[in-house]
Design an enzyme around this catalytic site. Structure first.
Site, PDB file in Angstrom:
ATOM      1  N   SER A 183       0.875  -1.169   0.000  1.00 48.49           N
ATOM      2  CA  SER A 183       0.000   0.000   0.000  1.00 48.49           C
ATOM      3  C   SER A 183       0.909   1.215   0.000  1.00 48.49           C
ATOM      4  O   SER A 183       1.854   1.281   0.800  1.00 48.49           O
ATOM      5  CB  SER A 183      -0.930  -0.002   1.211  1.00 48.49           C
ATOM      6  OG  SER A 183      -1.960   0.952   1.005  1.00 48.49           O
ATOM      7  N   GLU A 184       0.646   2.159  -0.888  1.00 51.50           N
ATOM      8  CA  GLU A 184       1.635   3.205  -1.167  1.00 51.50           C
ATOM      9  C   GLU A 184       1.843   4.201  -0.022  1.00 51.50           C
ATOM     10  O   GLU A 184       2.746   5.015  -0.078  1.00 51.50           O
ATOM     11  CB  GLU A 184       1.309   3.929  -2.474  1.00 51.50           C
ATOM     12  CG  GLU A 184       0.019   4.726  -2.487  1.00 51.50           C
ATOM     13  CD  GLU A 184      -1.182   3.918  -2.961  1.00 51.50           C
ATOM     14  OE1 GLU A 184      -1.169   2.685  -2.814  1.00 51.50           O
ATOM     15  OE2 GLU A 184      -2.142   4.533  -3.463  1.00 51.50           O
TER      16      GLU A 184
END
Lengths: 218, 97
Positions: free
Chosen positions: A46-47
């Protein structure tokens, strides 16, 4: 009838292969994690800064310091790592993430994607999507075939501001699995009970139908 | 083709860390790391709020995420109320469906 959002996620999960690092966007893509086969090894990124993202926590075990890019509470699996935004986008821009699954408002037959802004409507920004679509080796779009007004989201050309240019190769909708090749949509699979004619009618862009189109298996 | 965005310099950065020491060294927790380390050093004055402030020398140097050179002010906050914007959970018997 077409697929519900869980079934779209279930079909996309079949595209996730052993050893992949996968980034999931907000919405239907988040659900994909629930349907990935348990006998393969996949790591979700997840960025906002986690590799090795696990499922939602059990009730009462939520941690305010452990969320995904969509601000949802998550868990970290054994072997997970946290990092800052600069490292996260180094991972993405450096093409270390194998597969990006994201939602869209419009996809054009040349692979353009619009998924962040409707002019006049306030948004917080496009987030990591621009970097993700520009960098991932494989991009799968998860979306409904038409919008709430019934208009096709698979177009000859996007009308909304673009997130990425010529980057989408595969789309899974409630009606079909499609591939973009040579600047046109190719129909690969139909949702159970959905006819080619219904898919054709819901697709504004050019759609190539060659041979018998199989029903997808879930 | 490329786009080059020049960095801009701020007067103040306000960051929140998990632990810090009196030398300004910071350790973040979980995904709360996010933009926080990057903002340290992006301003002339970085103000760090920490949940636990310890004497310099107490934290393991191997574990420090941001060295104190990037932090000009530090204080321990109080009365933490950790609010969650999107509560998502699963039940013990079946998935999120």
């Amino acid at each position: 009838m077409g697929l519900d959002k869980y079934q779209i996620a279930q079909r996309i999960a079949q595209e996730v292969k052993d050893g992949y690092y996968v980034n999931l966007g907000i919405g239907i893509p988040t659900l994909v994690a629930n349907f990935v086969r348990e006998d393969i090894d996949v790591e979700f990124q997840s960025e906002n800064g986690i590799l090795g993202m696990g499922p939602f926590p059990f009730e009462g075990e939520q941690d305010a310091d452990l969320i995904n890019a969509g601000k949802q509470t998550i868990t970290a699996l054994p072997g997970a790592a946290f990092f800052d935004s600069a490292m996260s986008f180094s991972m993405i821009r450096g093409r270390h993430v194998d597969l990006t699954i994201l939602g869209a408002m419009e996809v054009a037959q040349n692979g353009d994607i619009a998924n962040w802004k409707i002019p006049g409507k306030m948004v917080k920004g496009m987030g990591g999507a621009m970097d993700l679509v520009a960098s991932a080796e494989r991009i799968i779009v998860a979306m409904t075939h038409t919008n709430k007004a019934g208009d096709s989201k698979l177009l000859k050309a996007c009308s909304l501001p673009l997130t990425g240019v010529g980057c989408v190769k595969k789309i899974v909708t409630d009606l079909a699995v499609l591939e973009i090749r040579d600047n046109v949509f190719h129909l690969l699979e139909r949702a159970p009970g959905v006819s080619v004619a219904e898919i054709q009618a819901a697709t504004q862009g050019e759609l190539v139908v060659s041979g018998t189109i199989p029903e997808m298996t879930l | 083709m490329h786009v080059l965005e020049h960095a801009f310099k701020a007067d103040f950065s306000f960051v929140k860390a998990w632990k810090g020491d009196t030398a300004g060294n910071l350790i973040f927790k979980g995904t709360a790391r996010n933009f926080n380390p990057n903002m340290c050093g992006a301003a002339t004055i970085t103000v760090a709020e920490v949940e636990e402030l310890v004497p310099a020398g107490t934290l393991d140097p191997n574990q420090i995420h941001i060295p104190g050179i990037f932090v000009q002010r530090i204080f321990q906050g109080a009365h933490y109320e950790k609010r969650i914007e999107q509560q998502t959970t699963r039940t013990r018997n079946h998935g999120p469906r």
